[in-house]
Design a protein around this motif. Structure first.
Motif, PDB file in Angstrom:
ATOM      1  N   GLU A 277      49.044  -6.987 -56.307  1.00 45.09           N
ATOM      2  CA  GLU A 277      48.931  -7.081 -54.850  1.00 45.09           C
ATOM      3  C   GLU A 277      49.482  -5.814 -54.202  1.00 45.09           C
ATOM      4  O   GLU A 277      50.516  -5.297 -54.633  1.00 45.09           O
ATOM      5  CB  GLU A 277      49.747  -8.275 -54.346  1.00 45.09           C
ATOM      6  N   ILE A 278      48.815  -5.373 -53.149  1.00 50.27           N
ATOM      7  CA  ILE A 278      49.265  -4.153 -52.473  1.00 50.27           C
ATOM      8  C   ILE A 278      50.658  -4.354 -51.888  1.00 50.27           C
ATOM      9  O   ILE A 278      51.511  -3.465 -51.933  1.00 50.27           O
ATOM     10  CB  ILE A 278      48.246  -3.741 -51.377  1.00 50.27           C
TER      11      ILE A 278
ATOM     12  N   GLY B 297      54.107   3.095 -51.245  1.00 49.72           N
ATOM     13  CA  GLY B 297      53.942   3.054 -52.697  1.00 49.72           C
ATOM     14  C   GLY B 297      52.489   3.289 -53.075  1.00 49.72           C
ATOM     15  O   GLY B 297      52.187   4.028 -54.019  1.00 49.72           O
ATOM     16  N   LEU B 298      51.592   2.671 -52.313  1.00 49.18           N
ATOM     17  CA  LEU B 298      50.165   2.809 -52.586  1.00 49.18           C
ATOM     18  C   LEU B 298      49.732   4.270 -52.389  1.00 49.18           C
ATOM     19  O   LEU B 298      49.063   4.855 -53.245  1.00 49.18           O
ATOM     20  CB  LEU B 298      49.353   1.888 -51.666  1.00 49.18           C
ATOM     21  N   ILE B 299      50.139   4.847 -51.260  1.00 47.28           N
ATOM     22  CA  ILE B 299      49.751   6.237 -50.977  1.00 47.28           C
ATOM     23  C   ILE B 299      50.285   7.175 -52.074  1.00 47.28           C
ATOM     24  O   ILE B 299      49.579   8.054 -52.558  1.00 47.28           O
ATOM     25  CB  ILE B 299      50.239   6.667 -49.570  1.00 47.28           C
ATOM     26  N   ASP B 300      51.532   6.940 -52.474  1.00 49.89           N
ATOM     27  CA  ASP B 300      52.102   7.757 -53.560  1.00 49.89           C
ATOM     28  C   ASP B 300      51.240   7.685 -54.807  1.00 49.89           C
ATOM     29  O   ASP B 300      50.932   8.691 -55.439  1.00 49.89           O
ATOM     30  CB  ASP B 300      53.511   7.261 -53.926  1.00 49.89           C
ATOM     31  N   ARG B 301      50.884   6.439 -55.157  1.00 47.04           N
ATOM     32  CA  ARG B 301      50.075   6.252 -56.367  1.00 47.04           C
ATOM     33  C   ARG B 301      48.739   6.949 -56.290  1.00 47.04           C
ATOM     34  O   ARG B 301      48.250   7.504 -57.262  1.00 47.04           O
ATOM     35  CB  ARG B 301      49.816   4.760 -56.551  1.00 47.04           C
TER      36      ARG B 301
ATOM     37  N   VAL C 206      41.067  10.508 -45.498  1.00 45.44           N
ATOM     38  CA  VAL C 206      40.510   9.216 -45.879  1.00 45.44           C
ATOM     39  C   VAL C 206      41.371   8.096 -45.312  1.00 45.44           C
ATOM     40  O   VAL C 206      42.549   8.000 -45.657  1.00 45.44           O
ATOM     41  CB  VAL C 206      40.529   9.062 -47.420  1.00 45.44           C
ATOM     42  N   SER C 207      40.809   7.268 -44.461  1.00 43.22           N
ATOM     43  CA  SER C 207      41.568   6.143 -43.938  1.00 43.22           C
ATOM     44  C   SER C 207      40.892   4.835 -44.310  1.00 43.22           C
ATOM     45  O   SER C 207      39.674   4.716 -44.227  1.00 43.22           O
ATOM     46  CB  SER C 207      41.683   6.252 -42.413  1.00 43.22           C
ATOM     47  N   LEU C 208      41.704   3.881 -44.732  1.00 46.39           N
ATOM     48  CA  LEU C 208      41.175   2.600 -45.195  1.00 46.39           C
ATOM     49  C   LEU C 208      41.884   1.453 -44.499  1.00 46.39           C
ATOM     50  O   LEU C 208      43.102   1.487 -44.337  1.00 46.39           O
ATOM     51  CB  LEU C 208      41.411   2.445 -46.709  1.00 46.39           C
TER      52      LEU C 208
ATOM     53  N   GLU D 143      42.466   1.976 -56.283  1.00 39.30           N
ATOM     54  CA  GLU D 143      42.422   3.078 -57.253  1.00 39.30           C
ATOM     55  C   GLU D 143      40.984   3.356 -57.708  1.00 39.30           C
ATOM     56  O   GLU D 143      40.605   4.509 -57.890  1.00 39.30           O
ATOM     57  CB  GLU D 143      43.321   2.770 -58.458  1.00 39.30           C
ATOM     58  N   GLN D 144      40.204   2.305 -57.875  1.00 37.20           N
ATOM     59  CA  GLN D 144      38.788   2.466 -58.222  1.00 37.20           C
ATOM     60  C   GLN D 144      38.054   3.252 -57.140  1.00 37.20           C
ATOM     61  O   GLN D 144      37.301   4.181 -57.421  1.00 37.20           O
ATOM     62  CB  GLN D 144      38.105   1.086 -58.333  1.00 37.20           C
TER      63      GLN D 144
END
Ligand SMILES: [Mg+2]
Length: 360
Positions: free
Chosen positions: A2-3, A10-14, A91-93, A105-106
Motif C-alpha cells: 500500500e502506498i 517514500g514513494l517519490i524517493d523510490r 510527471v504528476s499523478l 513503479e510499473q
C-alpha cells in the motif's frame, strides 16, 4: 504494498532515487522546490497533457507500463511536432487507493523507457490521492533554435502535404481491444447466469479462461498501446535539408489536423484518397467491422504520426524519403479542403470525416 505504508515522500524517493540527468540544460532535477533549467541560446518549448482514467484510457486493456510509455510519448511527440528536441519532463499523478507501490513503479518503468529513448530527463512532479481512479498530468519541455521552429501557420499555396508512417491503425487497435473486452464481459455474464448457489449461500461463479483473439492483428495493438513519437522523421528531414513550412502531430485524426494547418495558414488543401498510407492489417480490420477504411484513417486519431507541408521544390527529396508519403498539396483558401476519392470524385473534408456532398 500500500502506498500509505511508505507515504508520498517514500514513494517519490523510490521512483526517483536513480534518476540521473543527461542534458546539460538540466541544472538541477528532482529534490528541491523547483527544478533548474538553463537554455542560454534556445527557444524553450513547453507542452502539457492530462489523461483521465475512464476518459482517455481504460485499465482493462492497457497495463500500467504501456500507459506510462504512452503518456510520455504523446508529450514528446508534441515537441517533435514543433521541430524541437525534447529535454525535460514533469510527471504528476493522482492515485486512488486501489493502486499499489508496485503499480506506480510499473507506470514509471514505462515512462522512463520512453524518456530514455529520447534522452529526456524527469525533473519533477507531484503525487496526490484521488477518489475516482488515476489521473496523469505530464509536462514536457524542449528546445529549438528560433529559426528551426515549425508552426502550424506557415503552409503556402503549392506546398506539398506529407504524412509519416500509416494512419488509422491505432484506432483499429482500440476497436479490436473494445471488441475483445465485450466478448469477455459477455462470457462473465453467461457464467453469472449459470452460477449455482453453494451451501454457504454464496453463488459460485466459474469464469472460464479468456484468451482474446489478436492473431494477425499485432500491429494494430502495438499502434494503440506502444505509441511512438516520430523523432526519427524529424532527424531524417534535418539530414535531408528539408525544413517543413507547417507541421503538427496527428493525435485527433488527419482530417481535423489538416483543417488546423489550413485555418491557421489561411490556405486550402487538396488531398488524394489513394495516397493516404494505410497498413494491410488496418484495412482487414476495417473490412471485418464493416467500416470505411479511409474514414478510419481520416478520423481515427492517436496515430501520432507527423503531418507537414514542404515547398514544392523538395518534391524529389520527399519522394526518396522512407516512411513519408505525399498525400496532396496546398491550395488557395477559397478552394476549401478537398478530398479526391479513388474514383475521382471530390468531397469537402470536415473535421470529422467528409460529407457526402460534392465539393463545388
Ligand atoms: Mg499536437
Amino acid at each position: 504494498m500500500e502506498i500509505a505504508k511508505i507515504g508520498e515522500f517514500g514513494l517519490i524517493d523510490r521512483l526517483t532515487q536513480d534518476i540521473k540527468p543527461q542534458n546539460t540544460s538540466t541544472k538541477y532535477g528532482v529534490g528541491d522546490d523547483c527544478a533548474v533549467l538553463h537554455y542560454p541560446d534556445s527557444e524553450v518549448l513547453v507542452t502539457t497533457d492530462m489523461l483521465m482514467e475512464g476518459v482517455h484510457f481504460d485499465l482493462t486493456y492497457i497495463d500500467l507500463q504501456h500507459l506510462g510509455w504512452k503518456s510520455a510519448m504523446v508529450n514528446i511527440s508534441d515537441i517533435f511536432a514543433m521541430n524541437g528536441t525534447p529535454r525535460q519532463m514533469t510527471v504528476s499523478l493522482a492515485l486512488s487507493k486501489r493502486f499499489t507501490v508496485e503499480d506506480v513503479e510499473q507506470f514509471y518503468s514505462g515512462l522512463r523507457m520512453a524518456c530514455d529513448k529520447w534522452g529526456v530527463d524527469i525533473v519533477g512532479g507531484d503525487t496526490t490521492s484521488s477518489y475516482t481512479g488515476l489521473a496523469i498530468s505530464i509536462t514536457c519541455i524542449g528546445e529549438a533554435r528560433k529559426e528551426d521552429i515549425v508552426y502550424r501557420n506557415g503552409a503556402k499555396e503549392t506546398d506539398l502535404v506529407c504524412v509519416s508512417g500509416d494512419l488509422g491503425a491505432a484506432y483499429m487497435g482500440l476497436q479490436l481491444l473494445e471488441r475483445e473486452k465485450s466478448v469477455y464481459y459477455q462470457m462473465v455474464d453467461e457464467a453469472k447466469r449459470k452460477a449455482v448457489t453453494v451451501p454457504d449461500g454464496s453463488p459460485s461463479v466459474h469464469i472460464p479462461d479468456f484468451q482474446p483473439d489478436f492473431a494477425g492483428k499485432e500491429y494494430l495493438l502495438q499502434r494503440q498501446l506502444k505509441t511512438e513519437a516520430r523523432g526519427d522523421i524529424i532527424n531524417k528531414l534535418r539530414e535531408a535539408g528539408i525544413h517543413p513550412t507547417a507541421m503538427m502531430d496527428i493525435s485527433d485524426g488527419l482530417s481535423s489536423e489538416l483543417m488546423h494547418i489550413c485555418k491557421q495558414s489561411h490556405v486550402g488543401c487538396r488531398i488524394f484518397e489513394k495516397q493516404i498510407p494505410i497498413d494491410y492489417q488496418t484495412a482487414v480490420m476495417a473490412e471485418e467491422l464493416n467500416m470505411n477504411v479511409t474514414t478510419c484513417a481520416l478520423n481515427g486519431g492517436e496515430d501520432y504520426e507527423l503531418l507537414f507541408t514542404v515547398p514544392i521544390g523538395d518534391h524529389e527529396k520527399i519522394e526518396q524519403m522512407e516512411d513519408v508519403k505525399l498525400i496532396g498539396h496546398i491550395t488557395k483558401e477559397s478552394l476549401g479542403h478537398v478530398l479526391v476519392t479513388r474514383d475521382n470524385q471530390e468531397f469537402e473534408l470536415k473535421a470529422q470525416g467528409w460529407t457526402m456532398e460534392k465539393a463545388e
